[in-house]
Design a protein around this motif. Structure first.
Motif, PDB file in Angstrom:
ATOM      1  N   UNK A   5       0.889  -1.148   0.092  1.00 27.43           N
ATOM      2  CA  UNK A   5      -0.008   0.001  -0.025  1.00 27.43           C
ATOM      3  C   UNK A   5       0.812   1.393   0.038  1.00 27.43           C
ATOM      4  N   UNK A   6       0.244   2.195  -0.551  1.00 26.62           N
ATOM      5  CA  UNK A   6       1.029   3.617  -0.588  1.00 26.62           C
ATOM      6  C   UNK A   6       0.211   4.586   0.114  1.00 26.62           C
ATOM      7  N   UNK A   7       1.091   5.026   1.139  1.00 23.75           N
ATOM      8  CA  UNK A   7       0.404   6.234   2.092  1.00 23.75           C
ATOM      9  C   UNK A   7       0.916   7.651   1.579  1.00 23.75           C
ATOM     10  N   UNK A   8       0.140   8.612   1.369  1.00 25.91           N
ATOM     11  CA  UNK A   8       0.641   9.936   1.136  1.00 25.91           C
ATOM     12  C   UNK A   8       0.372  10.662   2.597  1.00 25.91           C
ATOM     13  N   UNK A   9       1.449  10.851   3.346  1.00 25.75           N
ATOM     14  CA  UNK A   9       1.439  11.405   4.632  1.00 25.75           C
ATOM     15  C   UNK A   9       1.817  12.815   4.477  1.00 25.75           C
ATOM     16  N   UNK A  10       0.778  13.967   5.045  1.00 24.96           N
ATOM     17  CA  UNK A  10       0.716  14.977   4.984  1.00 24.96           C
ATOM     18  C   UNK A  10       1.209  15.472   6.833  1.00 24.96           C
ATOM     19  N   UNK A  11       2.419  16.063   6.807  1.00 20.33           N
ATOM     20  CA  UNK A  11       2.750  16.359   8.136  1.00 20.33           C
ATOM     21  C   UNK A  11       2.584  18.017   8.519  1.00 20.33           C
ATOM     22  N   UNK A  19       5.809  12.639  16.405  1.00 21.79           N
ATOM     23  CA  UNK A  19       5.134  11.442  16.315  1.00 21.79           C
ATOM     24  C   UNK A  19       5.117  10.841  14.718  1.00 21.79           C
ATOM     25  N   UNK A  20       5.115  11.760  13.849  1.00 21.77           N
ATOM     26  CA  UNK A  20       4.796  11.378  12.508  1.00 21.77           C
ATOM     27  C   UNK A  20       6.238  10.595  11.965  1.00 21.77           C
ATOM     28  N   UNK A  38       5.548  17.825   3.476  1.00 17.64           N
ATOM     29  CA  UNK A  38       5.978  18.529   4.740  1.00 17.64           C
ATOM     30  C   UNK A  38       5.498  19.879   4.540  1.00 17.64           C
ATOM     31  N   UNK A  39       4.577  20.387   5.397  1.00 16.92           N
ATOM     32  CA  UNK A  39       4.287  21.852   5.211  1.00 16.92           C
ATOM     33  C   UNK A  39       5.175  22.923   5.868  1.00 16.92           C
ATOM     34  N   UNK A  40       5.066  23.962   5.552  1.00 16.61           N
ATOM     35  CA  UNK A  40       6.098  24.842   5.834  1.00 16.61           C
ATOM     36  C   UNK A  40       6.177  25.005   7.560  1.00 16.61           C
ATOM     37  N   UNK A  41       4.969  24.962   8.129  1.00 11.78           N
ATOM     38  CA  UNK A  41       5.214  25.054   9.713  1.00 11.78           C
ATOM     39  C   UNK A  41       5.498  23.684  10.136  1.00 11.78           C
ATOM     40  N   UNK A  42       5.337  22.521   9.330  1.00 13.94           N
ATOM     41  CA  UNK A  42       5.854  21.272   9.865  1.00 13.94           C
ATOM     42  C   UNK A  42       7.486  21.302   9.792  1.00 13.94           C
ATOM     43  N   UNK A  43       7.763  21.900   8.811  1.00 16.08           N
ATOM     44  CA  UNK A  43       9.366  21.879   8.820  1.00 16.08           C
ATOM     45  C   UNK A  43      10.185  22.576   9.901  1.00 16.08           C
ATOM     46  N   UNK A  44       9.067  23.334  10.692  1.00 17.16           N
ATOM     47  CA  UNK A  44       9.816  23.924  11.875  1.00 17.16           C
ATOM     48  C   UNK A  44       9.893  23.135  12.767  1.00 17.16           C
TER      49      UNK A  44
END
Length: 398
Positions: A5-11, A19-20, A38-44
């Motif tokens: 299976x292929x999961x597209x994970x938005x962090x 935890x991601x 990875x969102x811009x905020x997630x990259x923080x």
């Protein structure tokens, strides 16, 4: 179950983003491929390098990266996965999803995908309880978005309450349930569970001894057969199962509203032990002894009949409505009469006399009453009862 299976994970951008990383590890161990966004905020909170190293894939970040658009456009990226998972789903991400925004890569993918979406909310308790978040959550659920968590606990900010992202193992179970290819795949089943609490005053209430264990097991059994489960639960003593959409309520009237909001559904399993009566003259302040020795006079009003309301719907009625009859005498007779009176399709009856230990216990002995007659099931664990009932529901809906 997840192999291949292929999961597209938005962090998203929250402290729970750490935890991601564990979620990626669990998914890879289970045989799934993970494509991280990875969102811009997630990259923080987590670095692209750590995410990429665990996923074994390139991290996608920018909607306007021409190289990525040439190699794999955002439309293709959004549809190449078997499931889209947002973890953590911040209040801002949920608001943009509910509003249909598409102003960065993550939100554009979520708008463009034709796959199911599972979110794991994570935010401060006040943000989670804010009316705007409640509205957005209701919108997302109405759009078919699956939800896991959040849990209650201590926040990074020091506050305590609901808002902690579900643990990676819980999210993994929810992903497995979302991708389950069972006989109930594509079906929506509503399950009610637990007791209701009817207030006497702000600190006292009327309740019953239901633990919610049987309803919780039924929700898990239906989930394991591939159903999308909406789980409306009163204040039970057992935690709800992962991989289902949880709606928590306190009173019978709140439960009715939650049930109506969750419809339409292919089947409804009304396992909750709903209070028949509520205190009509509930006090706004804590009742005090006045020294007279007289107990306060409580006036009662009848609660709405949730099972009958759903069973008698003229539009949008589930194909199968299953009621429960917890009795202490003449179990089968009372259950048959209840089925006729309420208008439901099936009744699951059991003897909850104190000597049986069933109310609040780990075992159950039920009689399933249908048009075909009464089936007496042997005493077994509540999980086994749930699996057997789930299989019967799958057969009926097929």
């Amino acid at each position: 179950m997840l192999a291949g299976k292929r999961i597209l994970l938005v962090i998203g951008g929250g402290i729970a983003a750490y935890k991601s990383l564990e979620l990626i590890r669990l998914l890879r161990t289970a045989g799934a491929g993970v494509v991280p966004v990875l969102t811009r905020a997630g990259g923080e909170f987590v670095t692209p390098l750590s995410v990429s190293a665990l996923a074994g894939e390139k991290v996608y970040r920018d909607l306007f990266d021409l190289t990525d658009e040439a190699e794999m456009g955002h439309i293709q990226l959004s549809r190449a996965a078997d499931l889209v998972v947002v973890a953590p789903a911040t209040a801002d991400l949920m608001a943009r999803m509910a509003g249909g925004h598409a102003d960065d890569l993550a939100s554009t993918l979520l708008m463009a995908t034709d796959k199911r979406v599972l979110i794991a909310p994570a935010m401060n308790v006040r943000m989670w309880e804010h009316p705007a978040t409640a509205r957005n959550l209701a919108t997302l659920r109405g759009d078919g978005v699956l939800v896991v968590g959040p849990n209650a606990g201590e926040m990074a900010c020091g506050e305590y309450g609901p808002g902690r992202m579900a643990e990676p193992a819980e999210i993994l179970a929810a992903i497995e349930a979302a991708l389950a290819e069972g006989p109930l795949a594509g079906r929506h089943v509503l399950v009610t569970s637990g007791p209701t609490h009817e207030p006497i005053d702000p600190v006292r209430y009327i309740a019953n001894r239901s633990s919610g264990a049987q309803g919780t097991a039924i929700a898990a059994g239906l989930r394991d057969l591939g159903a999308r489960v909406t789980f409306v639960t009163g204040p039970a003593t057992v935690p709800p199962p992962p991989g289902v959409t949880v709606v928590r309520v306190e009173t019978a009237r709140e439960m009715l509203a939650a049930v109506q909001a969750a419809l339409p559904a292919d089947a409804a399993v009304m396992a909750a032990a709903v209070a028949d009566w509520r205190v009509a003259n509930a006090a706004g302040q804590k009742m005090k002894k006045d020294g007279s020795g007289k107990a306060p006079a409580l006036e009662f009003a009848e609660n709405p009949d949730i099972l009958a309301t759903v069973s008698r719907m003229t539009e949008g009625r589930p194909r199968l409505v299953v009621g429960f009859a917890a009795e202490t005498e003449r179990v089968e007779d009372h259950a048959r009469a209840k089925r006729d009176r309420k208008g439901c399709d099936w009744i699951v009856a059991n003897d909850v006399s104190p000597e049986t230990g069933i109310m609040g216990g780990s075992e159950n002995a039920v009689t399933l009453i249908t048009d075909a007659g009464a089936e007496h099931w042997p005493r077994m664990g509540k999980d086994a009862v749930a699996r057997q009932l789930a299989r019967r529901i799958a057969e009926a809906l097929a």
